[in-house]
Design a protein around this motif. Structure first.
Motif, PDB file in Angstrom:
ATOM      1  N   SER A  55      15.504 -24.172 -25.744  1.00 58.85           N
ATOM      2  CA  SER A  55      15.135 -25.339 -26.544  1.00 58.85           C
ATOM      3  C   SER A  55      13.632 -25.583 -26.429  1.00 58.85           C
ATOM      4  O   SER A  55      12.948 -24.892 -25.671  1.00 58.85           O
ATOM      5  N   ASP A  56      13.144 -26.548 -27.153  1.00 58.96           N
ATOM      6  CA  ASP A  56      11.733 -26.937 -27.141  1.00 58.96           C
ATOM      7  C   ASP A  56      10.815 -25.713 -27.223  1.00 58.96           C
ATOM      8  O   ASP A  56       9.924 -25.516 -26.403  1.00 58.96           O
ATOM      9  N   ARG A  57      11.059 -24.893 -28.226  1.00 59.78           N
ATOM     10  CA  ARG A  57      10.271 -23.675 -28.431  1.00 59.78           C
ATOM     11  C   ARG A  57       8.926 -24.041 -29.058  1.00 59.78           C
ATOM     12  O   ARG A  57       8.873 -24.754 -30.056  1.00 59.78           O
ATOM     13  N   ARG A  58       7.851 -23.524 -28.474  1.00 61.10           N
ATOM     14  CA  ARG A  58       6.494 -23.810 -28.962  1.00 61.10           C
ATOM     15  C   ARG A  58       5.681 -22.519 -28.952  1.00 61.10           C
ATOM     16  O   ARG A  58       5.890 -21.654 -28.109  1.00 61.10           O
ATOM     17  N   ALA A  59       4.744 -22.427 -29.889  1.00 54.56           N
ATOM     18  CA  ALA A  59       3.912 -21.225 -29.971  1.00 54.56           C
ATOM     19  C   ALA A  59       2.535 -21.564 -30.513  1.00 54.56           C
ATOM     20  O   ALA A  59       2.361 -22.535 -31.248  1.00 54.56           O
ATOM     21  N   GLY A  60       1.576 -20.731 -30.159  1.00 57.21           N
ATOM     22  CA  GLY A  60       0.221 -20.852 -30.678  1.00 57.21           C
ATOM     23  C   GLY A  60      -0.435 -19.491 -30.700  1.00 57.21           C
ATOM     24  O   GLY A  60      -0.095 -18.601 -29.917  1.00 57.21           O
ATOM     25  N   TYR A  61      -1.372 -19.337 -31.635  1.00 52.69           N
ATOM     26  CA  TYR A  61      -2.120 -18.083 -31.760  1.00 52.69           C
ATOM     27  C   TYR A  61      -3.573 -18.440 -32.009  1.00 52.69           C
ATOM     28  O   TYR A  61      -3.900 -19.103 -32.997  1.00 52.69           O
ATOM     29  N   LYS A  62      -4.445 -18.038 -31.090  1.00 57.61           N
ATOM     30  CA  LYS A  62      -5.865 -18.364 -31.192  1.00 57.61           C
ATOM     31  C   LYS A  62      -6.663 -17.090 -31.426  1.00 57.61           C
ATOM     32  O   LYS A  62      -6.556 -16.129 -30.666  1.00 57.61           O
ATOM     33  N   VAL A  63      -7.463 -17.091 -32.469  1.00 60.32           N
ATOM     34  CA  VAL A  63      -8.315 -15.956 -32.800  1.00 60.32           C
ATOM     35  C   VAL A  63      -9.594 -16.071 -31.981  1.00 60.32           C
ATOM     36  O   VAL A  63     -10.244 -17.119 -31.957  1.00 60.32           O
ATOM     37  N   GLY A  64      -9.934 -14.993 -31.277  1.00 60.63           N
ATOM     38  CA  GLY A  64     -11.138 -14.979 -30.453  1.00 60.63           C
ATOM     39  C   GLY A  64     -12.154 -14.002 -30.991  1.00 60.63           C
ATOM     40  O   GLY A  64     -11.918 -13.296 -31.970  1.00 60.63           O
ATOM     41  N   GLN A  65     -13.304 -13.940 -30.343  1.00 64.02           N
ATOM     42  CA  GLN A  65     -14.357 -13.027 -30.782  1.00 64.02           C
ATOM     43  C   GLN A  65     -14.001 -11.575 -30.479  1.00 64.02           C
ATOM     44  O   GLN A  65     -14.214 -10.706 -31.301  1.00 64.02           O
ATOM     45  N   ARG A  66     -13.468 -11.326 -29.277  1.00 67.86           N
ATOM     46  CA  ARG A  66     -13.101  -9.961 -28.900  1.00 67.86           C
ATOM     47  C   ARG A  66     -11.600  -9.743 -28.900  1.00 67.86           C
ATOM     48  O   ARG A  66     -11.125  -8.694 -29.279  1.00 67.86           O
ATOM     49  N   TYR A  67     -10.867 -10.738 -28.411  1.00 67.04           N
ATOM     50  CA  TYR A  67      -9.419 -10.650 -28.315  1.00 67.04           C
ATOM     51  C   TYR A  67      -8.805 -11.958 -28.780  1.00 67.04           C
ATOM     52  O   TYR A  67      -9.399 -13.010 -28.649  1.00 67.04           O
ATOM     53  N   ASP A  68      -7.614 -11.861 -29.307  1.00 61.34           N
ATOM     54  CA  ASP A  68      -6.853 -13.042 -29.667  1.00 61.34           C
ATOM     55  C   ASP A  68      -5.915 -13.363 -28.514  1.00 61.34           C
ATOM     56  O   ASP A  68      -5.695 -12.540 -27.624  1.00 61.34           O
ATOM     57  N   THR A  69      -5.374 -14.560 -28.519  1.00 63.53           N
ATOM     58  CA  THR A  69      -4.447 -14.963 -27.469  1.00 63.53           C
ATOM     59  C   THR A  69      -3.211 -15.587 -28.093  1.00 63.53           C
ATOM     60  O   THR A  69      -3.325 -16.441 -28.971  1.00 63.53           O
ATOM     61  N   GLY A  70      -2.051 -15.130 -27.645  1.00 56.90           N
ATOM     62  CA  GLY A  70      -0.792 -15.709 -28.085  1.00 56.90           C
ATOM     63  C   GLY A  70      -0.180 -16.530 -26.969  1.00 56.90           C
ATOM     64  O   GLY A  70      -0.249 -16.136 -25.797  1.00 56.90           O
ATOM     65  N   LEU A  71       0.401 -17.659 -27.325  1.00 59.11           N
ATOM     66  CA  LEU A  71       1.087 -18.528 -26.375  1.00 59.11           C
ATOM     67  C   LEU A  71       2.508 -18.737 -26.851  1.00 59.11           C
ATOM     68  O   LEU A  71       2.752 -18.881 -28.054  1.00 59.11           O
ATOM     69  N   LEU A  72       3.416 -18.783 -25.918  1.00 58.05           N
ATOM     70  CA  LEU A  72       4.820 -19.011 -26.231  1.00 58.05           C
ATOM     71  C   LEU A  72       5.417 -19.801 -25.074  1.00 58.05           C
ATOM     72  O   LEU A  72       5.097 -19.544 -23.910  1.00 58.05           O
ATOM     73  N   SER A  73       6.270 -20.759 -25.389  1.00 57.53           N
ATOM     74  CA  SER A  73       6.904 -21.553 -24.351  1.00 57.53           C
ATOM     75  C   SER A  73       8.270 -22.016 -24.838  1.00 57.53           C
ATOM     76  O   SER A  73       8.462 -22.262 -26.026  1.00 57.53           O
ATOM     77  N   PHE A  74       9.199 -22.116 -23.890  1.00 57.11           N
ATOM     78  CA  PHE A  74      10.529 -22.633 -24.202  1.00 57.11           C
ATOM     79  C   PHE A  74      11.178 -23.140 -22.926  1.00 57.11           C
ATOM     80  O   PHE A  74      10.721 -22.864 -21.823  1.00 57.11           O
ATOM     81  N   VAL A  75      12.249 -23.920 -23.104  1.00 57.80           N
ATOM     82  CA  VAL A  75      12.942 -24.560 -21.987  1.00 57.80           C
ATOM     83  C   VAL A  75      14.357 -24.021 -21.881  1.00 57.80           C
ATOM     84  O   VAL A  75      15.022 -23.814 -22.899  1.00 57.80           O
ATOM     85  N   LEU A  76      14.797 -23.814 -20.634  1.00 55.88           N
ATOM     86  CA  LEU A  76      16.162 -23.378 -20.343  1.00 55.88           C
ATOM     87  C   LEU A  76      16.699 -24.177 -19.149  1.00 55.88           C
ATOM     88  O   LEU A  76      15.919 -24.600 -18.296  1.00 55.88           O
TER      89      LEU A  76
END
Length: 182
Positions: A55-76
């Motif tokens: 539950s409470d699934r969340r995500a983000g994607y940030k574009v960077g200069q050299r590398y991008d970063t992905g975030l993911l989170s959820f509850v169990l």
């Protein structure tokens, strides 16, 4: 008189510098987040499958200069979180506690605060963490992994655990389409 004028100039310069640093930090923290990074899309990019009961699934994607970063989170529920991490992390890798605790002002390049969550690196208790890469990872969940990840598991209240996943992504990934509401 000269001392008073010098102090006023110094104070003014400090205020301008402090304000500029604050504005730059704010811009850095809020810049370059892609709107269409849904949990389903980010899950696919990382190769992290959600357990059905997540539950409470969340995500983000940030574009960077050299590398991008992905975030993911959820509850169990904590017992299911343990089963999930057992299926992801190989037996020969031990998840450690948070031995390098960061202060409340800690700001990595891509913050979970963007998702409305505290940074896992700031937790003092009930946090386990590890890093995994897909090469040679043959656990049931690990075999799905597409990218190297930092995995944080935090039992934030008895019986309830939040999984945090952060991944550095080479810019070969096409950012998600904006407005994808999945």
């Amino acid at each position: 008189m000269f001392c008073v004028g010098g102090a006023a100039v110094a104070g003014g310069l400090w205020w301008v510098t402090d304000r500029a640093e604050s504005d730059l930090l704010d811009q850095e923290m809020n810049c370059c987040w892609e709107e269409g990074a849904t949990p389903a899309w980010m899950s696919e990019q990382m190769g992290i499958r959600f357990p059905e009961q997540a539950s409470d699934r969340r995500a983000g994607y940030k574009v960077g200069q050299r590398y991008d970063t992905g975030l993911l989170s959820f509850v169990l529920p904590s017992e299911e979180a343990q089963t999930y991490t057992d299926r992801l992390v190989p037996d020969d890798i031990k998840m450690s506690g948070n031995t390098l605790i960061k202060g409340k002002d800690y700001r990595p390049a891509a913050t979970f605060t963007h998702l409305g969550l505290p940074e896992p690196e700031t937790f003092i208790q009930d946090l386990r963490r590890t890093s995994l890469c897909p090469e040679g990872l043959d656990t049931p969940e690990g075999a799905q992994l597409q990218r190297c990840i930092d995995l944080f598991v935090h039992e934030y209240k008895p019986g309830t655990t939040r999984i945090y996943v952060r991944s550095t992504i080479e810019p070969s990934v096409t950012p998600p389409p904006a407005g994808n509401g999945q």
